[in-house]
Design an enzyme around this catalytic site. Sequence first.
Site, short mmCIF file in Angstrom:
data_model
loop_
_atom_site.label_atom_id
_atom_site.label_comp_id
_atom_site.label_asym_id
_atom_site.label_seq_id
_atom_site.Cartn_x
_atom_site.Cartn_y
_atom_site.Cartn_z
CE LYS A 180 11.08 -72.20 -65.23
NZ LYS A 180 10.02 -71.36 -65.81
CE LYS A 191 9.96 -75.64 -68.97
NZ LYS A 191 9.05 -75.17 -70.00
CD GLU A 206 6.69 -85.91 -65.63
OE1 GLU A 206 6.24 -84.93 -66.28
OE2 GLU A 206 6.06 -86.45 -64.72
NE ARG A 251 1.43 -77.71 -66.22
CZ ARG A 251 1.92 -77.28 -65.08
NH1 ARG A 251 2.77 -76.25 -65.08
NH2 ARG A 251 1.60 -77.86 -63.94
NE ARG A 307 2.82 -70.44 -66.83
CZ ARG A 307 4.10 -70.13 -66.70
NH1 ARG A 307 4.99 -71.09 -66.58
NH2 ARG A 307 4.50 -68.89 -66.75
CD GLU A 349 3.74 -78.26 -72.45
OE1 GLU A 349 4.34 -77.29 -72.95
OE2 GLU A 349 3.50 -78.34 -71.23
#
Length: 531
Positions: free
Chosen positions: A395, A223, A221, A228, A242, A267
Amino acid sequence: MEAFAELLDALTYTRSRNGKLALIAAYLQRTPDPDRGWALAGLTNSLDFPAVKSAVIRQLVVERVDPVLFALSRDYVGDTAETVSLLWPAPALPGTPPTVAEAVALLSAMTRATVYGALPALLDRLDANGRYALLKLATGAMRNGVSTRLAKIAFAQAFDVPVTDVEGYWHGQHPPYAALFDWATGRAPPPHSAGAPQFRPFMLAHPIGDTPVDLDLYAVEWKWDGIRAQIVHGDETRIYSRSGDDISHSFPELLGALDTPVVLDGELLVRGAFQGGEEGGAASFNALQQRLNRKTVSRRMLEESSAFVRLFDLLLIGDEDLRPLPWHARRARLEQFITGLDSARFDLSAIVPATSIEALAAIRDQARDQAIEGVMLKRRDSPYLAGRPMGLWYKWKRDPLLVDCVLMYAQRGNGRRSSYYSDFTFGCWDGDPDAGAELLPVGKSYSGFTDAELKWLDHHVRTHTVNRFGPVRETDRSLVLEIAFDSIHASKRHKSGLAMRFPRIHRIRADKLPREADRIETLRALVAAEA
């Protein structure tokens, strides 16, 4: 208050993460209620005393000591609380030191009219260490390396309870956290009421580094370059960052968008000009930043920077906990669930097609959308586990942009950096430097360098100062710094019209002449390219 002051002093001089955890855990174990609860709130910056402001503290101290002495001392020390605590005149008859709970009660009762008498009376009851602790507690500027996450881990360590439970039960509790301490010490059941929007700890990713990855086992996906967010709907809707902070008040347009008990992970972004492609519509982080930490949001801001959430996981729905399911099963449920949501408030993060790591690297490098900062790789069979489990999520951030800038200003840091010039402002030429163009500031950074490089930069600032503005030194424009940053955007708040995202010093280019540094037009071209 003396024990809390000793804790802050020890935390300041302890660089080890495990050392800080041990100090906080020991304090929580031996300190009675409610002092330990108020101290925990202070460490996590969860207290607010509206009448006690830095300007008030400065005014009080200059009424008692020479203003020039205070200004010079503050410039040298680099911290207002420390300077005031040391310069404050000792009273003829010191009073009994307050407990943390008493100090909080007195600070809370202060108003703009009473603070000028009540705060000095409280400071007079303390020694220098106690005054420092009180002022840090009052202003919320601890700067001792203790994050909310670290405090939660220390709490779990102190009472031998799972940190995931601490994070879950923490939310909805208020200082001094009596119910939380009662649960942790076995005196009461968990502090959670049915139907309340309960935070669940996030699953996080490791940097991919040189890890070999089989793309047959992983989904990819984007980023996204937002924040977040976890959206929880029970009796009401709550939005958590987060770190677990409740940020609901900053995004009121999302609070009425759900009607099913659910916990979503995604997000948080704001709408901007269409960027092209099916994932268009997200503005840069710079636009989102204008919405953060606001107690009230104007109608104009709601219209021009409307918030939405790009979803990529479904954790709970109704009474069903989906976290033990593999990622591909949760994804299928999310794709089904999102069809019933308002498309203006929620959309789905797309899967990025890639047949090999080499192909994915090319896709990642070409992705310069304002709202993309790389890619995420998630094992298709991975459950949703709190924390940062190995081998499940990775990531892979895009390479930073680089530009050569000229050092313009420097300011001393805080904490262990208070003796060094460590905050650097740098600029680029607004035209041809050989034709008399001026330097315009384009960013500020206090990271990216080693301790040895910090000492070198500090020496350079001290020996190349041409002017002083309070705590700020202006340098002679002789040093080039190579600056790395994630993205750059147009900004009306800065003279250059530009704002960098996460600027940091990549290299000290003492080998370059200042006139060889980049020009503003180069950065504006990057803005155009990213748009």
